[in-house]
Write a protein that holds these residues in place. Structure first.
Motif, PDB file in Angstrom:
ATOM      1  N   LYS A 167      29.726  10.125 -16.464  1.00 29.70           N
ATOM      2  CA  LYS A 167      29.610  11.562 -16.693  1.00 29.70           C
ATOM      3  C   LYS A 167      29.866  12.412 -15.455  1.00 29.70           C
ATOM      4  O   LYS A 167      30.230  13.587 -15.580  1.00 29.70           O
ATOM      5  N   GLU A 168      29.736  11.845 -14.262  1.00 28.00           N
ATOM      6  CA  GLU A 168      29.932  12.645 -13.053  1.00 28.00           C
ATOM      7  C   GLU A 168      31.404  12.838 -12.717  1.00 28.00           C
ATOM      8  O   GLU A 168      31.852  13.970 -12.490  1.00 28.00           O
ATOM      9  N   ASN A 169      32.170  11.763 -12.687  1.00 26.20           N
ATOM     10  CA  ASN A 169      33.557  11.852 -12.218  1.00 26.20           C
ATOM     11  C   ASN A 169      34.598  11.251 -13.164  1.00 26.20           C
ATOM     12  O   ASN A 169      35.796  11.389 -12.923  1.00 26.20           O
ATOM     13  N   GLY A 170      34.141  10.571 -14.202  1.00 29.80           N
ATOM     14  CA  GLY A 170      35.083   9.874 -15.058  1.00 29.80           C
ATOM     15  C   GLY A 170      35.508  10.668 -16.276  1.00 29.80           C
ATOM     16  O   GLY A 170      35.125  11.838 -16.446  1.00 29.80           O
ATOM     17  N   PRO A 171      36.297  10.046 -17.123  1.00 29.92           N
ATOM     18  CA  PRO A 171      36.761  10.714 -18.335  1.00 29.92           C
ATOM     19  C   PRO A 171      35.637  10.889 -19.339  1.00 29.92           C
ATOM     20  O   PRO A 171      34.557  10.315 -19.203  1.00 29.92           O
ATOM     21  N   SER A 172      35.908  11.675 -20.377  1.00 27.96           N
ATOM     22  CA  SER A 172      34.982  11.805 -21.500  1.00 27.96           C
ATOM     23  C   SER A 172      35.220  10.664 -22.481  1.00 27.96           C
ATOM     24  O   SER A 172      36.337  10.146 -22.587  1.00 27.96           O
ATOM     25  N   PHE A 173      34.172  10.295 -23.190  1.00 26.17           N
ATOM     26  CA  PHE A 173      34.246   9.221 -24.185  1.00 26.17           C
ATOM     27  C   PHE A 173      33.682   9.734 -25.507  1.00 26.17           C
ATOM     28  O   PHE A 173      32.557  10.220 -25.555  1.00 26.17           O
ATOM     29  N   ASN A 174      34.475   9.608 -26.556  1.00 17.89           N
ATOM     30  CA  ASN A 174      33.998   9.984 -27.887  1.00 17.89           C
ATOM     31  C   ASN A 174      34.486   8.961 -28.904  1.00 17.89           C
ATOM     32  O   ASN A 174      35.451   8.235 -28.661  1.00 17.89           O
ATOM     33  N   VAL A 175      33.798   8.916 -30.035  1.00 19.41           N
ATOM     34  CA  VAL A 175      34.149   7.954 -31.077  1.00 19.41           C
ATOM     35  C   VAL A 175      34.214   8.674 -32.418  1.00 19.41           C
ATOM     36  O   VAL A 175      33.365   9.516 -32.721  1.00 19.41           O
ATOM     37  N   LEU A 176      35.245   8.373 -33.185  1.00 11.47           N
ATOM     38  CA  LEU A 176      35.429   8.956 -34.511  1.00 11.47           C
ATOM     39  C   LEU A 176      35.125   7.890 -35.564  1.00 11.47           C
ATOM     40  O   LEU A 176      35.775   6.844 -35.597  1.00 11.47           O
ATOM     41  N   ALA A 177      34.131   8.157 -36.401  1.00 16.74           N
ATOM     42  CA  ALA A 177      33.774   7.232 -37.482  1.00 16.74           C
ATOM     43  C   ALA A 177      34.499   7.704 -38.739  1.00 16.74           C
ATOM     44  O   ALA A 177      34.115   8.696 -39.362  1.00 16.74           O
ATOM     45  N   LEU A 178      35.570   6.988 -39.090  1.00 17.62           N
ATOM     46  CA  LEU A 178      36.412   7.412 -40.196  1.00 17.62           C
ATOM     47  C   LEU A 178      35.881   6.934 -41.543  1.00 17.62           C
ATOM     48  O   LEU A 178      35.353   5.835 -41.657  1.00 17.62           O
ATOM     49  N   GLY A 179      36.057   7.780 -42.538  1.00 18.04           N
ATOM     50  CA  GLY A 179      35.815   7.372 -43.914  1.00 18.04           C
ATOM     51  C   GLY A 179      37.075   6.743 -44.472  1.00 18.04           C
ATOM     52  O   GLY A 179      37.898   6.198 -43.730  1.00 18.04           O
ATOM     53  N   ALA A 180      37.262   6.834 -45.773  1.00 18.20           N
ATOM     54  CA  ALA A 180      38.395   6.183 -46.427  1.00 18.20           C
ATOM     55  C   ALA A 180      39.704   6.904 -46.119  1.00 18.20           C
ATOM     56  O   ALA A 180      39.821   8.112 -46.305  1.00 18.20           O
ATOM     57  N   VAL A 181      40.673   6.142 -45.625  1.00 16.30           N
ATOM     58  CA  VAL A 181      42.024   6.634 -45.372  1.00 16.30           C
ATOM     59  C   VAL A 181      42.984   5.668 -46.042  1.00 16.30           C
ATOM     60  O   VAL A 181      42.782   4.448 -45.991  1.00 16.30           O
ATOM     61  N   GLN A 182      44.024   6.182 -46.660  1.00 10.96           N
ATOM     62  CA  GLN A 182      44.932   5.328 -47.421  1.00 10.96           C
ATOM     63  C   GLN A 182      45.806   4.492 -46.487  1.00 10.96           C
ATOM     64  O   GLN A 182      46.887   4.898 -46.084  1.00 10.96           O
ATOM     65  N   THR A 183      45.317   3.322 -46.127  1.00 12.36           N
ATOM     66  CA  THR A 183      46.017   2.418 -45.225  1.00 12.36           C
ATOM     67  C   THR A 183      45.970   1.001 -45.790  1.00 12.36           C
ATOM     68  O   THR A 183      45.225   0.702 -46.735  1.00 12.36           O
ATOM     69  N   GLU A 184      46.743   0.117 -45.165  1.00  8.94           N
ATOM     70  CA  GLU A 184      46.728  -1.284 -45.555  1.00  8.94           C
ATOM     71  C   GLU A 184      45.345  -1.894 -45.358  1.00  8.94           C
ATOM     72  O   GLU A 184      44.882  -2.712 -46.154  1.00  8.94           O
ATOM     73  N   MET A 185      44.663  -1.492 -44.283  1.00  8.76           N
ATOM     74  CA  MET A 185      43.337  -2.047 -44.016  1.00  8.76           C
ATOM     75  C   MET A 185      42.334  -1.626 -45.088  1.00  8.76           C
ATOM     76  O   MET A 185      41.459  -2.403 -45.480  1.00  8.76           O
ATOM     77  N   LEU A 186      42.458  -0.393 -45.591  1.00  3.71           N
ATOM     78  CA  LEU A 186      41.568   0.046 -46.663  1.00  3.71           C
ATOM     79  C   LEU A 186      41.742  -0.842 -47.893  1.00  3.71           C
ATOM     80  O   LEU A 186      40.762  -1.207 -48.555  1.00  3.71           O
ATOM     81  N   GLN A 187      42.974  -1.213 -48.178  1.00  2.83           N
ATOM     82  CA  GLN A 187      43.229  -2.065 -49.341  1.00  2.83           C
ATOM     83  C   GLN A 187      42.638  -3.455 -49.161  1.00  2.83           C
ATOM     84  O   GLN A 187      42.253  -4.104 -50.135  1.00  2.83           O
TER      85      GLN A 187
END
Length: 229
Positions: A167-187
């Protein structure tokens, strides 16, 4: 907007393939990383760079670091951990090998690639990890996804820890928790289910967030879902 140097993993299909096209079309320099680089190569885009990449191979991790040093002067603006592995089986039938494959990509790969690259990112950098609603505490859970969802929970916690550590000198870190998206992995997870969101639509959201979200968030998990699953 200034042009960024961006690395995206898991770019051979779905959200990842759409994501690199969106970012490159906006003029950003993108390194697309996937075991199968043919779909990216076929785009023949001047702003997209690629080479075959396996998150399980330490040598490949070093190749990424070497690329950033040689081609981008040792600096990186955005790292998007999008690669994912899934096994959909009853808990007692998941083998140790299958469990390790899922965790190697979804957790250890995020951990190790971040280790290689964080030192090349400034305070204005942004590390975005793609997780899943299945990894969110208290969310609806689904049988057969114990390996996948637990691995996605791990990277949510890892994001919070890294945001604190840097938090002092490095990059920011965030995470996106996705719901259903029409992809091969969803299938693979929900055969026959039709998601309300396309891979391209979600990729546009992730692209915008990766470029601007660090102005407003650090160490946060955002739920990006309009459906169940």
């Amino acid at each position: 907007m200034s042009k960024k140097k961006i690395i995206v993993t898991g770019t051979s299909r779905g959200i990842g393939l759409e994501l690199v096209q969106i970012l490159a079309n906006e003029g950003h320099e993108v390194l697309a990383l996937s075991r199968n680089e043919k779909p990216v190569k076929d785009l023949q885009h001047d702003h997209i760079h690629s080479f075959p990449f396996n998150l399980n191979e330490e040598e490949d991790l070093h190749k990424v670091s070497a690329f950033v040093e040689k081609e981008w002067g040792g600096s990186l603006d955005v790292l998007i951990h999008n690669a994912g592995s899934l096994v959909n089986k009853p808990f007692e039938e998941i083998s140790a090998k299958e469990l390790m494959t899922v965790y190697q990509t979804n957790v250890f790969g995020v951990f190790q690639l971040s280790q290689q690259l964080i030192g090349k990112m400034s305070k204005n950098g942004h590390v975005v990890t793609i997780s899943s609603m299945g990894g969110v505490q208290g969310s609806m859970k689904f049988a057969g996804l114990s390996a996948y969802s637990s691995s996605k929970a791990a990277v949510i916690n890892l994001t919070e820890l890294l945001a604190e550590e840097y938090k002092e000198n490095g990059p920011s870190f965030n995470v996106l928790a996705l719901g259903a998206v029409q992809t091969e992995m969803l299938q693979e997870a929900f055969p026959g289910y039709e998601a309300p969101t396309s891979a391209k639509e979600m990729a546009q959201y992730i692209a915008d967030f990766s470029l601007n979200g660090n102005k407003y968030y650090n160490g946060k998990m955002l739920q990006v879902s309009n459906s169940t699953p």
